[in-house]
Design a protein around this motif. Structure first.
Motif: not given
Ligand code: SF4
Length: 525
Positions: A61-63, A92-97, A101-104, A108-113
């Motif tokens: 359900d979540f990645v 959901i993305l996390g980490g320095p990158e 650069n959240a909007q990028h 590109n497909g992330a729901d949340f940063v």
């Protein structure tokens, strides 16, 4: 119950990820059995479709994905595949990158940063983690943040938070009892609190001699500031078992204007003095970093930095290139400073007001030669000899070797001939001595490989014969058992020997490797 997949994509197979295991432990601690948490560790050399499949087959359900400079290049394609194959999934993305650069990533497909950090009291070292770790490189953090302000770094000016020492010691002990060969401390400047660092070095050195515990032979790797060592710490470090401790020391440059423009404060004289002291005992592996491309650094000033750093004699001298990281001060000032860089990860410098694209190419050639020789402990005696007799500077040597004979995944057997061809024409180099040095280096750095033909056929001398210890030891007692009267050569497990042009014999024990350099033991008699 919702299903969660936490995905790490490491730079190499031998790496592991602390972030995903720490998050998994945190979710379990806070929410117990309410979620089904699955950790997947992949690496950037895998097929992207295969990585996507390892996620989609679990139907989560979540990645959650941790984005770093080494995997940011493949993430857009991976996110696209996940979106296509799991239309309803929340990514959901996390980490320095991701953070800077959240909007990028949203585009590109992330729901949340996610911003921020996990609770330091969470212990990532679960049974599940250990079974996934195997003998891969293990990571540990004992502090977060860095008190320094380097303009190219994401950790600059972050307040430092130290984990409780007893917790840290427990975690070190747990990790040292696994199959891992190296434990790497992710602390940004491990010794920014010298007293605390001393206590942990002392604990680690003590661990190695602790017979009652199941301590393994793993190595401990730290990123440190060389100018922060005091004499008491250097004396303690001199007692560390050979090869147990590795230090990575960022000098970056010796050119003051470049350091100043990068807000990098290092007492260079003290750093050099301390590195020299650390190298004297040859029990600690020392890796020194330089960065090419800092503001105001020209090719000439970098050449001087390189030669000064090279002469310290560290085991590895890394010639790195400036990376304009999202969120770093230098990236924000790049345009003003005239720094042109690749817009794709790892955002490496391409030219600047002070370094042309051709200068960068020259530096790349230098790095190529350095990486395939010195930094792999190859041809060390040869290079030492050639530099001494030719008077050529280290930078010039590697620069010319790298431009005349670039090594793009060349076989060592072929590369050694290129090194020979290059060295033999340098002023003052004697061909026979050069071949002796190459012969010595070859035997000390490889095991079970035939001698290159150009070394084998020299004047029909006896070369690289495999003999039993007694056939070459001066006593020739024919005994396979060592006695008090046996010379050291008798203790060799396996050996090869050769006659040099001086008439001396070199004898190599391929059963015994230097724990710091990995080179085989060589005796001359
Ligand atoms: S480069 Fe090292 S010392 Fe400088 S801010 Fe980053 S972590 Fe700290």
């Amino acid at each position: 119950m919702s299903k969660i997949v936490l995905l790490a994509i490491n730079a190499k197979y031998v790496h592991s990820s602390l972030a995903v295991w720490s998050l998994a432990a945190s979710i379990k601690k806070r929410h117990g059995a309410k979620h089904d948490v699955n950790v997947i560790e992949a690496n950037i050399n895998q097929n992207i479709a295969d990585i996507a499949y390892s996620v989609t087959e679990l139907e989560p359900d979540f990645v959650g994905i941790s984005a770093y400079i080494w995997n940011a290049g493949i993430l857009p394609e991976l996110l696209k595949l996940l979106r296509e194959q799991l239309p309803g999934v929340v990514i959901i993305l996390g980490g320095p990158e991701a953070v800077y650069n959240a909007q990028h990533w949203r585009d590109n497909g992330a729901d949340f940063v996610l911003k921020g950090q996990n609770d330091q009291s969470v212990d990532p070292y679960t049974d599940e983690y250990f079974s996934a770790l195997g003998d891969k490189l293990a990571y540990i953090e004992t502090s977060r943040g860095c008190p320094y302000s380097c303009a190219f770094c994401l950790s600059a000016d972050s307040s430092v938070e130290f984990f409780p020492l007893e917790t840290v010691k427990e975690r070190i002990l747990k990790l040292s009892q696994t199959k891992t060969k190296t434990i790497k401390f992710v602390d940004r400047t491990f010794n920014c609190n010298p007293k605390r660092a001393y206590e942990l070095y002392e604990y680690i050195i003590g661990l190695q001699s602790c017979k009652a515990r199941l301590c393994t032979n793993c190595k401990f790797h730290f990123e440190v500031a060389a100018d922060l060592f005091d004499d008491k710490t250097l004396n303690l470090l001199a007692t560390a078992p050979p090869g147990k401790i590795q230090f990575e020391i960022g000098l970056q440059s010796f050119f003051e204007p470049a350091l100043k423009a990068s807000s990098r404060k290092t007492d260079l004289i003290k750093a050099e003095k301390n590195i020299t002291k650390l190298l004297k005992t040859q029990n600690i592996h020392i890796h020194v970093d330089l960065i090419a491309g800092l503001p105001y650094e020209t090719l000439d000033s970098f050449r001087e930095s390189f030669d000064r750093a090279y002469r310290l004699g560290a085991h590895t001298l890394q010639l790195g290139f400036l990376k304009l990281l999202h969120g770093s001060k230098l990236r924000n000032e790049a345009q003003k400073l005239g720094i042109i860089y690749d817009k794709n990860p790892p955002y490496e410098i391409q030219s600047s007001t002070w370094l042309s694209a051709l200068d960068i190419k020259i530096l790349k050639n230098t790095e190529n030669a350095l990486q395939h020789t010195y930094n792999k402990n190859r041809f060390l005696k040869t290079i030492e000899y050639v530099l001494e007799v030719s008077g050529i500077s280290p930078f010039k040597f590697y620069q010319t070797l790298g431009s005349k004979h670039p090594n793009y995944a060349m076989q060592l057997e072929d590369y050694v001939y290129h090194v020979y061809e290059f060295c033999k024409d340098l002023t003052g180099v004697d061909n026979e001595i050069l071949c002796d040095k190459l012969h010595y280096d070859w035997l000390s750095m490889v095991k079970g490989k035939n001698l290159p033909a150009f070394l084998k056929n020299r004047k029909g001398r006896l070369n690289a014969l495999r003999l039993t210890p007694c056939a070459i030891c001066p006593v020739q007692c024919k005994s396979k058992v060592k006695t008090a009267s046996c010379p050291p050569v008798h203790t060799l497990k396996r050996n090869e020997h050769a006659i040099l042009s001086t008439g001396e014999r070199i004898i190599v024990d391929t059963g015994s490797q230097n724990p710091v350099t990995g080179l085989y033991k060589v005796l001359i008699n």
